[in-house]
Design a protein around this motif. Sequence first.
Motif, PDB file in Angstrom:
ATOM      1  N   ALA A 112      15.330  -0.096 -14.140  1.00 32.65           N
ATOM      2  CA  ALA A 112      14.700   1.150 -13.551  1.00 32.65           C
ATOM      3  C   ALA A 112      15.068   1.345 -11.949  1.00 32.65           C
ATOM      4  O   ALA A 112      14.674   0.439 -11.373  1.00 32.65           O
ATOM      5  N   VAL A 113      15.721   2.657 -11.777  1.00 31.97           N
ATOM      6  CA  VAL A 113      16.006   2.747 -10.364  1.00 31.97           C
ATOM      7  C   VAL A 113      14.674   3.089  -9.661  1.00 31.97           C
ATOM      8  O   VAL A 113      13.810   3.917 -10.004  1.00 31.97           O
ATOM      9  N   LEU A 114      14.683   2.547  -8.378  1.00 31.72           N
ATOM     10  CA  LEU A 114      13.543   2.720  -7.613  1.00 31.72           C
ATOM     11  C   LEU A 114      13.804   3.967  -6.565  1.00 31.72           C
ATOM     12  O   LEU A 114      14.898   3.799  -5.942  1.00 31.72           O
ATOM     13  N   ALA A 115      12.764   4.650  -6.534  1.00 32.34           N
ATOM     14  CA  ALA A 115      12.761   6.137  -5.651  1.00 32.34           C
ATOM     15  C   ALA A 115      12.235   5.491  -4.315  1.00 32.34           C
ATOM     16  O   ALA A 115      11.687   4.602  -4.456  1.00 32.34           O
ATOM     17  N   PRO A 116      12.538   6.445  -3.160  1.00 35.52           N
ATOM     18  CA  PRO A 116      11.713   5.912  -2.029  1.00 35.52           C
ATOM     19  C   PRO A 116      10.304   6.116  -2.091  1.00 35.52           C
ATOM     20  O   PRO A 116       9.506   5.215  -1.528  1.00 35.52           O
ATOM     21  N   ALA A 139       0.669  -1.295  -0.031  1.00 33.15           N
ATOM     22  CA  ALA A 139       0.131  -0.099  -0.125  1.00 33.15           C
ATOM     23  C   ALA A 139       0.814   1.289  -0.235  1.00 33.15           C
ATOM     24  O   ALA A 139       0.242   2.431  -0.334  1.00 33.15           O
ATOM     25  N   ASP A 140       1.930   1.224   0.370  1.00 36.81           N
ATOM     26  CA  ASP A 140       2.898   2.354   0.501  1.00 36.81           C
ATOM     27  C   ASP A 140       4.101   2.268  -0.551  1.00 36.81           C
ATOM     28  O   ASP A 140       4.171   1.177  -1.370  1.00 36.81           O
ATOM     29  N   GLY A 141       5.110   3.217  -0.479  1.00 36.08           N
ATOM     30  CA  GLY A 141       5.953   3.167  -1.366  1.00 36.08           C
ATOM     31  C   GLY A 141       7.291   2.190  -1.273  1.00 36.08           C
ATOM     32  O   GLY A 141       7.366   1.539   0.130  1.00 36.08           O
ATOM     33  N   ALA A 142       8.199   2.215  -2.038  1.00 37.03           N
ATOM     34  CA  ALA A 142       9.404   1.422  -1.927  1.00 37.03           C
ATOM     35  C   ALA A 142      10.076   1.375  -0.643  1.00 37.03           C
ATOM     36  O   ALA A 142      10.282   0.412   0.096  1.00 37.03           O
TER      37      ALA A 142
END
Length: 302
Positions: A65-69, A31-34
């Motif tokens: 692809a680089v994951l952001a916060p 449900a939330d970000g990486a």
Amino acid sequence: MGRQADANAHVPLPIRDGVAPSYLWLDHNPADGALAFLTRHFADVGEAVWRDRMARGEVVDAAGAVLAPDSMLKRGMRIWYYRELEAETPIPFEEQILFRDDHLLVVDKPHFLPMTPGGRFLHETLLVRLKNKTGLTQLTPIHRLDRETAGVVIFSHQEATRGAYQSLFQKRSVHKEYEALAAPLPWLTFPLVHRSRMVEGEPFFRMQEVEGEPNSESVVDVIGARGDAMLYRLQPHTGRKHQLRVHMAALGAPIMNDAFYPEALPCKGDDFANPLKLLARAIGFDDPLTGRARRFESERVL
């Protein structure tokens, strides 16, 4: 827990200092970000560490692809990253390369050195050391030795022929010879064959013998006296975890310095002065590519 990449898999991050990246497969939609997900999933890795890894571009998806916060994650994704350890105990023993051709790398492994990364070991593993030493990025072990066991182990570094060599072990077409130091067994007649049914025991890292159809077999013979102990030749016909250690303990002569059998001793860290007296002395087989008989022997002495 993350998984380390197979040598054959498509990997979006390169090998770094001999260490292949690991991945985490998502079986749900977070449900939330990486950043929040990774911090929650890996409870022993702090948020600051993940932020730093992301800033370095070392947390990516399957496409690279680089994951952001704040990157959103979906079920079925693979998150790739490098496993890192803040402190790792050095293993003060060196491996020795016995043989190398276009397909195989044969190595004499020292006691205490793990085969592959896991738990508290990453760089201090045989696989990572060899990748750094040889530059062979496709290096993969064909079989395994316990961390406590020394001796001959074979790696493949050619994907096209790896299966041919792996099949030798799957078909039990490989002759393995071990040596062990243990107490004398004067009431037994050698050589002898020990068969038993082995299953996982307690604690989780031990094996045990139980009643039932045997699924393990070892041939045990005497080489000669070594002081108050006896040097044994052991030939496993099956490849159960800890098989030789369990079988020798069952015969009444646990291998010297065995901290697991017949009873698990309290963990006090590695005693580098007293290694398990078990050595993978030799491996022999008919080469599946040439048909030629091959035999590799350890140069170590118990």
